[in-house]
Scaffold this motif. Structure first.
Motif, short mmCIF file in Angstrom:
data_model
loop_
_atom_site.label_atom_id
_atom_site.label_comp_id
_atom_site.label_asym_id
_atom_site.label_seq_id
_atom_site.Cartn_x
_atom_site.Cartn_y
_atom_site.Cartn_z
N PHE A 164 31.51 55.56 39.45
CA PHE A 164 32.45 54.58 38.93
C PHE A 164 33.77 54.68 39.70
N LEU A 165 34.43 53.54 39.86
CA LEU A 165 35.72 53.51 40.53
C LEU A 165 36.83 53.92 39.57
N THR A 166 37.86 54.56 40.11
CA THR A 166 39.04 54.85 39.32
C THR A 166 39.84 53.55 39.16
N GLU A 167 40.84 53.57 38.29
CA GLU A 167 41.66 52.37 38.09
C GLU A 167 42.36 51.96 39.39
N SER A 168 42.88 52.93 40.11
CA SER A 168 43.56 52.60 41.37
C SER A 168 42.58 52.04 42.39
N GLU A 169 41.36 52.57 42.42
CA GLU A 169 40.34 52.05 43.33
C GLU A 169 39.96 50.62 42.95
N GLN A 170 39.89 50.36 41.63
CA GLN A 170 39.60 48.99 41.18
C GLN A 170 40.71 48.04 41.60
N ASP A 171 41.96 48.48 41.48
CA ASP A 171 43.09 47.64 41.89
C ASP A 171 43.03 47.34 43.38
N ASP A 172 42.72 48.37 44.17
CA ASP A 172 42.61 48.17 45.61
C ASP A 172 41.47 47.21 45.95
N GLN A 173 40.37 47.37 45.25
CA GLN A 173 39.22 46.49 45.49
C GLN A 173 39.58 45.03 45.17
N LEU A 174 40.32 44.82 44.06
CA LEU A 174 40.73 43.47 43.69
C LEU A 174 41.62 42.85 44.77
N LEU A 175 42.53 43.64 45.31
CA LEU A 175 43.41 43.13 46.38
C LEU A 175 42.61 42.74 47.61
N ARG A 176 41.61 43.55 47.95
CA ARG A 176 40.77 43.22 49.12
C ARG A 176 39.98 41.94 48.88
N LYS A 177 39.50 41.77 47.65
CA LYS A 177 38.77 40.55 47.32
C LYS A 177 39.67 39.33 47.45
N LEU A 178 40.88 39.46 46.96
CA LEU A 178 41.81 38.33 47.01
C LEU A 178 42.13 37.95 48.46
N GLU A 179 42.19 38.95 49.34
CA GLU A 179 42.46 38.67 50.75
C GLU A 179 41.25 38.04 51.44
N ALA A 180 40.07 38.44 51.02
CA ALA A 180 38.86 37.98 51.70
C ALA A 180 38.33 36.66 51.17
N GLU A 181 38.50 36.41 49.87
CA GLU A 181 37.86 35.25 49.25
C GLU A 181 38.61 34.87 47.97
N PRO A 182 39.09 33.64 47.85
CA PRO A 182 39.79 33.25 46.62
C PRO A 182 38.82 33.21 45.45
N PRO A 183 39.28 33.56 44.26
CA PRO A 183 38.39 33.55 43.09
C PRO A 183 38.08 32.13 42.64
N PRO A 184 36.96 31.93 41.96
CA PRO A 184 36.66 30.62 41.38
C PRO A 184 37.72 30.27 40.33
N PRO A 185 38.00 29.00 40.13
CA PRO A 185 39.00 28.63 39.12
C PRO A 185 38.57 29.06 37.73
N ALA A 186 39.56 29.47 36.94
CA ALA A 186 39.29 29.95 35.59
C ALA A 186 39.04 28.82 34.61
N PHE A 187 39.32 27.58 35.03
CA PHE A 187 39.17 26.44 34.12
C PHE A 187 38.43 25.32 34.84
N LYS A 188 37.68 24.57 34.05
CA LYS A 188 36.88 23.47 34.57
C LYS A 188 37.48 22.15 34.11
N LYS A 189 37.44 21.16 34.97
CA LYS A 189 37.91 19.82 34.63
C LYS A 189 36.88 18.81 35.07
N HIS A 190 36.43 17.95 34.14
CA HIS A 190 35.45 16.93 34.48
C HIS A 190 36.15 15.73 35.10
N PRO A 191 35.78 15.35 36.31
CA PRO A 191 36.47 14.23 36.98
C PRO A 191 36.02 12.85 36.51
#
Length: 353
Positions: free
Chosen positions: A116-143
């Motif tokens: 398991f990752l430590t909290e700091s390792e999880q934070d670092d992993q999240l930052l790397r994800k944000l740099e590599a790939e934007p997250p999907p939107p948290a909300f959906k809107k029907h056009p």
């Protein structure tokens, strides 16, 4: 005697035939010809008997090598061995559910050796994800909504008749008897807003906070509403735009027979005033958590929101029952879902008692 393991799954991946031993979390790419040996031991047999069926010495030699490898990998299990006893116990305990149910559970179980990752390792992993790939939107809107019903102006506080949490918990019941009377627009607006609309949300990470918890703040659950008898809301099937507190209508009114059919022909649903359908946009979780265990979290998420709906219904003097007895395929079609990316999860049936 040996038999083929009952705790493995065969699938094709990247051009390989893979055996996944979900008890030990080991995967093996099978050599050409191994599948016929695996099939030969679908019932307990002596190894010598299977080898004798090979057409010549060369094939017997190759088959023997494959058998030894399969025995070493516990794809072939010796009858009476500890592994055989364990598999028989599991098969009995999980019957009559499909073998796929136990396959998913045990394949996503964390073992004693899991890291398991430590909290700091999880934070670092999240930052790397944000740099590599934007997250999907948290909300959906029907056009392509037929029309929109704005609920943000509806007062929330006046919709709640009871506010004592302990009282609500003890009074919560699954009610399947409804008068058929209408639900006030203000009550539906408050129920949806308190359940699904955000308290806060990060534009960068899409981490979102609501009144219910969600793994990693991903909140994969979307709500859809069929307003059958809701004062001030035209009858029809809607998506709830949680960010803006808006109902976007997707269909004209549906027949009562369609609504009951969607709910697995449960006739008691025919007197409900509103149906709240839960779906899951699992890419939100998959972006942060790559392991298959995250599929479990989708169900937890629906459970959290469902309990919130239940308690709010009690507080508003309404009756509610959550049901998973749905025709997923039918509902998915009505909602216009892409089955590859958004999953039907359940339904809260709500009415006046």
């Amino acid at each position: 005697m040996h038999r083929t393991s009952t705790c493995g799954v065969l699938y094709v991946e990247d051009g390989y035939l893979v055996w996944d031993d979900y008890l030990s979390h080991r995967q093996f790419a099978l050599a050409s010809g191994a599948e016929s040996i695996v099939a030969a031991f679908r019932r307990p047999r002596e190894i010598a008997e299977v080898l004798a069926e090979q057409r010549d010495a060369a094939h017997r030699e190759r088959a023997g090598a494959i058998v030894r490898a399969l025995v070493g990998a516990e794809i072939l299990v010796a009858v009476g061995s500890p592994r055989d006893v364990q598999e028989c116990r599991l098969s009995t305990a999980w019957a009559p559910w499909s073998p796929l149910a136990r396959a998913y559970h045990y394949s996503t179980r964390f073992l004693d050796s899991s890291l398991f990752l430590t909290e700091s390792e999880q934070d670092d992993q999240l930052l790397r994800k944000l740099e590599a790939e934007p997250p999907p939107p948290a909300f959906k809107k029907h056009p392509d909504a037929l029309e929109s019903v704005h609920l943000a102006d509806a007062p929330v506080s006046g919709a709640l008749a009871e506010r004592d949490l302990l009282e609500l918990l003890y009074r919560r019941r699954s009610g399947r008897s409804y008068s058929g009377g209408p639900i006030p627009r203000e009550k539906l607006a408050a129920l949806l807003s308190i359940t699904a609309s955000p308290i806060s949300s990060s534009e960068l990470s899409q981490t979102t906070f609501k009144t219910s918890p969600s793994g990693g703040g991903r909140h994969p659950t979307e709500l859809y509403v069929y307003a059958r008898r809701v004062s001030g809301v035209p009858e029809g099937l809607y998506h709830y735009d949680a960010r803006n507190r808006v109902l976007d209508r997707l269909t004209p009114p549906l027949g009562d027979d369609v609504l009951v059919r969607v709910c697995g022909d449960q006739v008691w649903t025919g007197d409900a005033s509103a149906f709240v359908y839960f779906t899951s946009v699992f890419a939100r979780n998959k972006w942060k958590y790559r392991v298959a265990r995250s599929y479990r979290i989708l169900h937890y998420d629906v459970g959290h929101l469902s309990q919130t709906v239940y308690l709010l219904a009690v507080a508003m003097g309404l009756s509610c029952t959550f049901t998973a007895a749905l025709r997923d395929e039918t509902l998915s079609g009505l909602l216009g879902l892409d089955d590859a990316t958004e999953l039907v999860m359940g339904c809260a049936v709500i009415g006046t008692p």
